[in-house]
Design a protein around this motif. Structure first.
Motif, PDB file in Angstrom:
ATOM      1  N   ARG A  21       0.829  -1.216   0.000  1.00  0.00           N
ATOM      2  CA  ARG A  21       0.000   0.000   0.000  1.00  0.00           C
ATOM      3  C   ARG A  21       0.860   1.260   0.000  1.00  0.00           C
ATOM      4  O   ARG A  21       0.587   2.222  -0.714  1.00  0.00           O
ATOM      5  CB  ARG A  21      -0.910   0.021   1.234  1.00  0.00           C
ATOM      6  CG  ARG A  21      -2.027  -0.981   1.159  1.00  0.00           C
ATOM      7  CD  ARG A  21      -2.908  -0.853   2.369  1.00  0.00           C
ATOM      8  NE  ARG A  21      -3.840  -1.955   2.421  1.00  0.00           N
ATOM      9  CZ  ARG A  21      -4.835  -2.034   3.290  1.00  0.00           C
ATOM     10  NH1 ARG A  21      -4.991  -1.084   4.170  1.00  0.00           N
ATOM     11  NH2 ARG A  21      -5.648  -3.061   3.282  1.00  0.00           N
ATOM     12  N   LEU A  22       1.891   1.248   0.835  1.00  0.00           N
ATOM     13  CA  LEU A  22       2.778   2.413   0.929  1.00  0.00           C
ATOM     14  C   LEU A  22       3.504   2.654  -0.398  1.00  0.00           C
ATOM     15  O   LEU A  22       3.634   3.787  -0.854  1.00  0.00           O
ATOM     16  CB  LEU A  22       3.802   2.217   2.050  1.00  0.00           C
ATOM     17  CG  LEU A  22       3.243   2.248   3.468  1.00  0.00           C
ATOM     18  CD1 LEU A  22       4.283   1.751   4.461  1.00  0.00           C
ATOM     19  CD2 LEU A  22       2.813   3.666   3.836  1.00  0.00           C
ATOM     20  N   LEU A  23       3.957   1.554  -1.003  1.00  0.00           N
ATOM     21  CA  LEU A  23       4.671   1.685  -2.275  1.00  0.00           C
ATOM     22  C   LEU A  23       3.735   2.150  -3.398  1.00  0.00           C
ATOM     23  O   LEU A  23       4.139   2.915  -4.267  1.00  0.00           O
ATOM     24  CB  LEU A  23       5.347   0.363  -2.656  1.00  0.00           C
ATOM     25  CG  LEU A  23       6.529  -0.051  -1.768  1.00  0.00           C
ATOM     26  CD1 LEU A  23       7.029  -1.440  -2.152  1.00  0.00           C
ATOM     27  CD2 LEU A  23       7.672   0.951  -1.858  1.00  0.00           C
ATOM     28  N   VAL A  24       2.462   1.697  -3.365  1.00  0.00           N
ATOM     29  CA  VAL A  24       1.474   2.136  -4.364  1.00  0.00           C
ATOM     30  C   VAL A  24       1.254   3.647  -4.245  1.00  0.00           C
ATOM     31  O   VAL A  24       1.236   4.374  -5.241  1.00  0.00           O
ATOM     32  CB  VAL A  24       0.125   1.378  -4.210  1.00  0.00           C
ATOM     33  CG1 VAL A  24      -0.979   2.064  -5.001  1.00  0.00           C
ATOM     34  CG2 VAL A  24       0.265  -0.066  -4.682  1.00  0.00           C
ATOM     35  N   LEU A  25       1.108   4.125  -3.007  1.00  0.00           N
ATOM     36  CA  LEU A  25       0.890   5.555  -2.766  1.00  0.00           C
ATOM     37  C   LEU A  25       2.076   6.381  -3.273  1.00  0.00           C
ATOM     38  O   LEU A  25       1.908   7.390  -3.968  1.00  0.00           O
ATOM     39  CB  LEU A  25       0.686   5.798  -1.252  1.00  0.00           C
ATOM     40  CG  LEU A  25       0.371   7.225  -0.821  1.00  0.00           C
ATOM     41  CD1 LEU A  25      -0.950   7.683  -1.430  1.00  0.00           C
ATOM     42  CD2 LEU A  25       0.289   7.326   0.705  1.00  0.00           C
ATOM     43  N   ALA A  26       3.290   5.927  -2.950  1.00  0.00           N
ATOM     44  CA  ALA A  26       4.499   6.643  -3.378  1.00  0.00           C
ATOM     45  C   ALA A  26       4.611   6.624  -4.906  1.00  0.00           C
ATOM     46  O   ALA A  26       4.953   7.636  -5.534  1.00  0.00           O
ATOM     47  CB  ALA A  26       5.733   6.006  -2.746  1.00  0.00           C
ATOM     48  N   THR A  27       4.300   5.471  -5.519  1.00  0.00           N
ATOM     49  CA  THR A  27       4.383   5.343  -6.976  1.00  0.00           C
ATOM     50  C   THR A  27       3.383   6.278  -7.655  1.00  0.00           C
ATOM     51  O   THR A  27       3.683   6.902  -8.669  1.00  0.00           O
ATOM     52  CB  THR A  27       4.132   3.881  -7.408  1.00  0.00           C
ATOM     53  OG1 THR A  27       5.030   3.042  -6.681  1.00  0.00           O
ATOM     54  CG2 THR A  27       4.375   3.664  -8.888  1.00  0.00           C
ATOM     55  N   PHE A  28       2.174   6.384  -7.071  1.00  0.00           N
ATOM     56  CA  PHE A  28       1.148   7.282  -7.611  1.00  0.00           C
ATOM     57  C   PHE A  28       1.680   8.718  -7.664  1.00  0.00           C
ATOM     58  O   PHE A  28       1.567   9.412  -8.672  1.00  0.00           O
ATOM     59  CB  PHE A  28      -0.117   7.231  -6.739  1.00  0.00           C
ATOM     60  CG  PHE A  28      -1.226   8.128  -7.223  1.00  0.00           C
ATOM     61  CD1 PHE A  28      -2.134   7.682  -8.164  1.00  0.00           C
ATOM     62  CD2 PHE A  28      -1.351   9.432  -6.751  1.00  0.00           C
ATOM     63  CE1 PHE A  28      -3.152   8.515  -8.631  1.00  0.00           C
ATOM     64  CE2 PHE A  28      -2.356  10.273  -7.204  1.00  0.00           C
ATOM     65  CZ  PHE A  28      -3.262   9.807  -8.148  1.00  0.00           C
ATOM     66  N   VAL A  29       2.285   9.156  -6.557  1.00  0.00           N
ATOM     67  CA  VAL A  29       2.792  10.536  -6.463  1.00  0.00           C
ATOM     68  C   VAL A  29       3.894  10.795  -7.500  1.00  0.00           C
ATOM     69  O   VAL A  29       3.898  11.820  -8.178  1.00  0.00           O
ATOM     70  CB  VAL A  29       3.318  10.845  -5.036  1.00  0.00           C
ATOM     71  CG1 VAL A  29       3.980  12.209  -4.982  1.00  0.00           C
ATOM     72  CG2 VAL A  29       2.179  10.776  -4.026  1.00  0.00           C
ATOM     73  N   VAL A  30       4.820   9.830  -7.656  1.00  0.00           N
ATOM     74  CA  VAL A  30       5.939  10.070  -8.585  1.00  0.00           C
ATOM     75  C   VAL A  30       5.517   9.949 -10.056  1.00  0.00           C
ATOM     76  O   VAL A  30       6.000  10.698 -10.900  1.00  0.00           O
ATOM     77  CB  VAL A  30       7.173   9.168  -8.283  1.00  0.00           C
ATOM     78  CG1 VAL A  30       7.735   9.457  -6.915  1.00  0.00           C
ATOM     79  CG2 VAL A  30       6.881   7.699  -8.442  1.00  0.00           C
ATOM     80  N   ILE A  31       4.571   9.030 -10.357  1.00  0.00           N
ATOM     81  CA  ILE A  31       4.156   8.851 -11.759  1.00  0.00           C
ATOM     82  C   ILE A  31       3.300  10.020 -12.237  1.00  0.00           C
ATOM     83  O   ILE A  31       3.308  10.367 -13.409  1.00  0.00           O
ATOM     84  CB  ILE A  31       3.411   7.505 -11.941  1.00  0.00           C
ATOM     85  CG1 ILE A  31       4.416   6.364 -11.824  1.00  0.00           C
ATOM     86  CG2 ILE A  31       2.722   7.427 -13.293  1.00  0.00           C
ATOM     87  CD1 ILE A  31       3.854   5.027 -12.109  1.00  0.00           C
ATOM     88  N   LEU A  32       2.558  10.624 -11.311  1.00  0.00           N
ATOM     89  CA  LEU A  32       1.731  11.792 -11.646  1.00  0.00           C
ATOM     90  C   LEU A  32       2.570  12.848 -12.371  1.00  0.00           C
ATOM     91  O   LEU A  32       2.090  13.565 -13.242  1.00  0.00           O
ATOM     92  CB  LEU A  32       1.156  12.373 -10.342  1.00  0.00           C
ATOM     93  CG  LEU A  32       0.153  13.515 -10.457  1.00  0.00           C
ATOM     94  CD1 LEU A  32      -1.136  13.009 -11.095  1.00  0.00           C
ATOM     95  CD2 LEU A  32      -0.163  14.098  -9.093  1.00  0.00           C
ATOM     96  N   ASN A  33       3.849  12.921 -12.018  1.00  0.00           N
ATOM     97  CA  ASN A  33       4.730  13.956 -12.569  1.00  0.00           C
ATOM     98  C   ASN A  33       5.097  13.732 -14.027  1.00  0.00           C
ATOM     99  O   ASN A  33       5.581  14.652 -14.673  1.00  0.00           O
ATOM    100  CB  ASN A  33       6.003  14.059 -11.724  1.00  0.00           C
ATOM    101  CG  ASN A  33       5.734  14.845 -10.467  1.00  0.00           C
ATOM    102  OD1 ASN A  33       5.903  16.042 -10.433  1.00  0.00           O
ATOM    103  ND2 ASN A  33       5.260  14.176  -9.434  1.00  0.00           N
ATOM    104  N   GLU A  34       4.890  12.499 -14.520  1.00  0.00           N
ATOM    105  CA  GLU A  34       5.274  12.238 -15.920  1.00  0.00           C
ATOM    106  C   GLU A  34       4.417  13.081 -16.873  1.00  0.00           C
ATOM    107  O   GLU A  34       4.902  13.593 -17.867  1.00  0.00           O
ATOM    108  CB  GLU A  34       5.147  10.744 -16.250  1.00  0.00           C
ATOM    109  CG  GLU A  34       5.813  10.393 -17.556  1.00  0.00           C
ATOM    110  CD  GLU A  34       6.072   8.899 -17.739  1.00  0.00           C
ATOM    111  OE1 GLU A  34       6.678   8.553 -18.761  1.00  0.00           O
ATOM    112  OE2 GLU A  34       5.682   8.084 -16.892  1.00  0.00           O
TER     113      GLU A  34
END
Length: 479
Positions: A21-34
């Protein structure tokens, strides 16, 4: 290196483990920037006094860096603990975001984007590898559905969110808004994360790392020049990139004899993984092609603002993300074929629908076709990731996720270059024959959608060849 704590898979509860869950949340935040910067191009041109071609580099540089860095992540993730991988990925991402927010010149902004992308490139394979390690096979579809939610909703929401933020002020706000969120996610993640598995001390083959960076980076760069219409230089760069990748492959095969490849190509001997890769690449290519064409069509030919464009395309993106967990649960229950085959058909039908775009097509039709495309992709991506990675033995998970991530970036670049090249060539042919600019561009877009739909037919063929499930944790190797 400290001994890693082994987290037990949550087999009994069937719930998504906290680490995932934590990794999904972090991935969401970083991918949003693409995709966050797509809408900010006009604002950036104005404030930094750069041309449109130069401004596009804030997106191109991000994609390039991802393609160059991801091949090294398989090796990197094998030799660090989960916490170390997470801390370095998020730390690098935060540094890049802060640099972008205060960038005094366009060059510094580009460097910030490259640093941001290097952090993002580590998060994706870290999430995939961890998920495959801690989640028991019978729950993987459901959990992978949540991952799809993060991976697909983030790029879809990027343009809409940036449209809203840009109403409030400068493009710098895009980075200022992300900083506290990414900071909080990093802090909370490091407090809660436990380590998964044992890190392995291994040496890196620097020649392979250089070849991967130059080969995949060069290929993506050459393809992005195609999109800008610079045919001469782009063909040379693409060819050089392809030759370097061929040398890279040759070297990996040689290094596999001593069990020290940078990217283990034995993953491709697993037939299901190889087929899943083909399907994922073509589907991703179709998705990126439509993500480029639709905003061009809606803004240039229909006169919508970036915010209106983002809002019109948002329902499709949300549908894709919200369906992720449902598709995952259905995969656990029914297997892949009842999802991937209808999903592939939906992708082809929606792209075929877009070949009929006109200056008077009702907006509800555009919304419906886009939603159909996104639902088709949702039904395809979750089962493919789960089935493909599930076909590998656990020792190959880091390499499998790094190959998956690298080819995703290459497919995105191919998709973008292909549709823009087809559209531009057709439009300039018609314009030189005396057709009006708008009519020429519209005809170019239709032809680009015809090409995308034709390619998407491949997904139906590959979907029919895939098994319904992987047998056991690792499927028999196909020689």
């Amino acid at each position: 290196m400290p001994a890693a704590i082994q987290e037990r898979p949550t087999a009994q509860t069937g719930r998504t483990p906290l680490v995932v869950r934590l990794l999904v949340l972090a991935t969401f935040v970083v991918i949003l920037n693409e995709t966050l910067m797509i809408n900010a191009i006009p604002r950036l041109m104005e404030s930094m006094h750069v041309t449109e071609q130069a401004a596009q580099w804030v997106s191109t540089a991000f994609m390039l860096t991802m393609a160059a860095v991801i091949p090294v992540t398989g090796w990197f993730l094998q030799r660090v603990t989960t916490r170390q991988g997470y801390a370095s990925a998020m730390g690098v991402f935060l540094a890049g975001t802060a640099l972008c927010a205060v960038a005094p010149t366009f060059t510094i902004l580009l460097i910030g984007r490259i640093v941001q992308a290097a952090g993002t490139a580590v998060m994706m394979p870290l999430l995939m590898t961890t998920l495959m390690t801690v989640v028991p096979e019978r729950d993987r579809g459901k959990v992978m559905g949540n991952v799809t939610l993060a991976i697909s909703v983030a790029p879809a929401l990027g343009p809409a969110i940036s449209g809203l933020i840009l109403q409030l002020g400068s493009w710098r706000l895009l980075f200022v808004a992300v900083l506290p969120i990414a900071g909080a996610v990093t802090h909370f993640g490091l407090r809660q994360l436990t380590n998964i598995g044992e890190p392995k001390v291994s040496t890196i083959d620097w020649a392979s790392a250089a070849m991967a960076t130059l080969g995949f980076g060069g290929l993506v760069y050459g393809l992005s020049l195609f999109g800008e219409g610079e045919l001469g230089s782009s063909i040379g760069i693409v060819a050089a990139g392809a030759v370097t990748i061929a040398l890279f492959v040759f070297r990996q095969v040689k290094l596999q004899r001593t069990d020290s490849p940078l990217m283990d190509l034995r993953t491709l001997k697993h037939r299901t993984f190889a087929l899943s890769l083909v399907l994922m690449c073509v589907a991703f290519l179709a998705m990126m092609g439509s993500m480029i064409l639709l905003p061009l069509y809606l803004q240039n030919l229909r006169g919508l603002t970036p915010l209106q464009t983002g809002l019109l395309l948002m329902p499709g993106g949300l549908a894709m993300g919200l369906l992720g967990p449902t598709v995952g649960r259905l995969y656990d229950r029914l297997g892949s074929r009842p999802l991937i085959i209808p999903g592939s058909v939906a992708i082809v039908l929606s792209l075929a629908g877009f070949t009929q775009v006109s200056t008077s097509m009702p907006y509800w039709q555009i919304l419906a076709l886009h939603a159909l495309l996104m639902v088709g992709l949702a039904a395809t991506f979750t089962p493919i990731f789960t089935l493909g990675m599930g076909a590998l033995p656990s020792s190959l998970y880091p390499h499998g996720s790094s190959i998956l991530g690298t080819l995703q970036q290459v497919a995105a670049a191919v998709g973008t270059a292909l549709v823009v090249t087809v559209m531009s060539a057709r439009a300039s042919d018609l314009a030189s024959a005396g057709v009006s600019a708008d009519a020429a561009q519209l005809s170019g877009m239709r032809l680009a959608f015809v090409v995308a739909a034709g390619l998407a037919v491949v997904t139906i063929v590959v979907a029919a060849l895939l098994p319904n499930r992987t047998s056991g944790s690792a499927e028999g190797v196909h020689h």
